[in-house]
Design a protein around this motif. Structure first.
Motif, PDB file in Angstrom:
ATOM      1  N   TYR A 126       0.831  -1.209   0.000  1.00 28.93           N
ATOM      2  CA  TYR A 126       0.000   0.000   0.000  1.00 28.93           C
ATOM      3  C   TYR A 126       0.865   1.258   0.000  1.00 28.93           C
ATOM      4  CZ  TYR A 126      -4.559  -2.199   0.825  1.00 28.93           C
ATOM      5  OH  TYR A 126      -5.719  -2.901   0.693  1.00 28.93           O
ATOM      6  N   GLY A 137      -8.039   1.982  -4.182  1.00 33.32           N
ATOM      7  CA  GLY A 137      -9.424   2.364  -3.914  1.00 33.32           C
ATOM      8  C   GLY A 137     -10.146   1.336  -3.072  1.00 33.32           C
ATOM      9  N   TRP A 138     -11.479   1.391  -3.145  1.00 34.43           N
ATOM     10  CA  TRP A 138     -12.285   0.473  -2.340  1.00 34.43           C
ATOM     11  C   TRP A 138     -12.082  -0.979  -2.740  1.00 34.43           C
ATOM     12  CZ3 TRP A 138     -14.266   2.075   2.002  1.00 34.43           C
ATOM     13  CH2 TRP A 138     -14.586   3.423   2.155  1.00 34.43           C
ATOM     14  N   TYR A 139     -11.716  -1.196  -3.998  1.00 29.62           N
ATOM     15  CA  TYR A 139     -11.538  -2.575  -4.456  1.00 29.62           C
ATOM     16  C   TYR A 139     -10.374  -3.270  -3.744  1.00 29.62           C
ATOM     17  CZ  TYR A 139     -14.893  -2.010  -8.258  1.00 29.62           C
ATOM     18  OH  TYR A 139     -16.037  -1.812  -8.980  1.00 29.62           O
ATOM     19  N   SER A 140      -9.475  -2.480  -3.166  1.00 25.43           N
ATOM     20  CA  SER A 140      -8.339  -3.090  -2.480  1.00 25.43           C
ATOM     21  C   SER A 140      -8.770  -3.910  -1.264  1.00 25.43           C
ATOM     22  CB  SER A 140      -7.336  -2.017  -2.043  1.00 25.43           C
ATOM     23  OG  SER A 140      -7.929  -1.114  -1.128  1.00 25.43           O
ATOM     24  N   PHE A 141      -9.971  -3.656  -0.739  1.00 23.60           N
ATOM     25  CA  PHE A 141     -10.461  -4.446   0.390  1.00 23.60           C
ATOM     26  C   PHE A 141     -10.768  -5.883  -0.029  1.00 23.60           C
ATOM     27  CE2 PHE A 141     -11.373  -0.142   1.953  1.00 23.60           C
ATOM     28  CZ  PHE A 141     -10.844  -0.236   3.236  1.00 23.60           C
ATOM     29  N   GLN A 142     -10.844  -6.125  -1.340  1.00 20.04           N
ATOM     30  CA  GLN A 142     -11.009  -7.498  -1.815  1.00 20.04           C
ATOM     31  C   GLN A 142      -9.832  -8.381  -1.435  1.00 20.04           C
ATOM     32  OE1 GLN A 142     -13.710  -7.630  -5.823  1.00 20.04           O
ATOM     33  NE2 GLN A 142     -11.552  -7.215  -6.086  1.00 20.04           N
ATOM     34  N   SER A 222      -7.520  -6.300  -7.433  1.00 20.77           N
ATOM     35  CA  SER A 222      -7.888  -5.450  -6.295  1.00 20.77           C
ATOM     36  C   SER A 222      -7.090  -4.152  -6.276  1.00 20.77           C
ATOM     37  CB  SER A 222      -7.664  -6.217  -4.981  1.00 20.77           C
ATOM     38  OG  SER A 222      -8.414  -7.416  -4.948  1.00 20.77           O
ATOM     39  N   HIS A 226      -9.037  -3.004 -10.493  1.00 24.32           N
ATOM     40  CA  HIS A 226     -10.309  -2.640  -9.858  1.00 24.32           C
ATOM     41  C   HIS A 226     -11.465  -3.473 -10.429  1.00 24.32           C
ATOM     42  CE1 HIS A 226      -8.364   1.536  -9.030  1.00 24.32           C
ATOM     43  NE2 HIS A 226      -7.887   0.583  -8.248  1.00 24.32           N
TER      44      HIS A 226
END
Length: 265
Positions: A126, A137-142, A222, A226
């Motif tokens: 990160y 972004g939010w997709y990194s929480f995957q 992720s 994305h």
């Protein structure tokens, strides 16, 4: 597996911490050695590919080093956890001989112990992405989902490989060689999309049958692409079919062999 994770969670956490610490007990740098070796490996790959072979092409709009790191970080965990899990019963033979100890938790302990270094490298990834101006972004929480997938996969395999290693000590070396080959069989340092047009479809499917293909590209989806994981229904279904079969094989092998562990060790 879920039962032991819940009922024995305090014991597992305690043993995982002790397992992580004892690897470097007595050394001056202590647990820092757990971080130095993977960092040196990343730098070596970066030097070979980006400096030596002049691999300057970007993938998904990010430099090669960031693209490679997104696939290398999950492999570090898989390699470390599977190696530790395979040797867990032999390493903790004094616990295996205790009648009252639940030896089923030993592969879980190794998988949890490897998580400490994995979390560090996820955070480092990160930070590097942010330094390059590529803010996840939010997709990194995957990555939590894909990390969970990898945790279950490595545990499923570890039950079987750990049981075999007690009865057949050469299995530890066989697994180590398989992992050495696997790191190149998995598209980590090379892009599958670059060579796929030049390969027969059968060969392409063979590459995709590797469960770590799903994990490594999941991390890249992720952080870079994305892309939500449900956009790959066929790969997702195959990964879970493979993992379930690996779990059934691993636990069955473990149960059928456990009666001989104490005698052999």
């Amino acid at each position: 597996m879920l039962k032991y994770l819940i009922t024995e969670r305090k014991l597992i956490v305690t043993l995982a911490k002790n397992d992580f610490r004892k690897k470097f007990a007595g050394s001056y740098m202590g647990i820092l050695w757990a971080l130095v070796q993977p960092v040196v490996t990343v730098l070596m790959y970066w030097f070979v590919f980006q400096v030596g072979l002049r691999q300057t092409q970007s993938y998904g709009g990010v430099p090669f080093i960031l693209w490679m790191l997104a696939g290398l970080v999950p492999w570090f965990y898989f390699n470390d956890a599977l190696t530790g899990g395979t040797n867990s019963l032999v390493e903790y033979s004094y616990l295996v001989k205790k009648v009252v100890f639940r030896i089923e938790i030993l592969p879980i302990v190794k998988a949890c112990s490897a998580l400490y270094v994995h979390v560090f490298f996820v955070v480092l990834t990160y930070v590097l992405y942010c330094l390059y101006g590529k803010f996840p972004g939010w997709y990194s929480f995957q990555m939590l989902y894909y990390s969970g997938c990898m945790f279950i996969l490595v545990l499923s395999l570890s039950y079987g490989t750990a049981a075999i290693s007690v009865l057949f000590r050469d299995n530890v070396q066989i697994v180590a060689i398989a992992l050495q080959v696997g790191v190149w069989f998995t598209p980590i340092m090379w892009n599958f999309a670059d060579i796929a047009p030049h390969l027969p479809k059968v060969v392409c499917w063979i590459f995709k049958l590797n469960p770590m293909y799903y994990i490594c590209y999941g991390y890249r989806d992720s952080l870079i692409g994305h892309v939500p994981f449900w956009h790959h229904p066929a790969l997702t279904a195959w990964f879970w079919i493979f993992t379930i079969l690996a779990y059934l094989w691993g636990t069955k092998t473990f149960r059928r062999s456990r009666g001989h562990f104490a005698d052999v060790l």
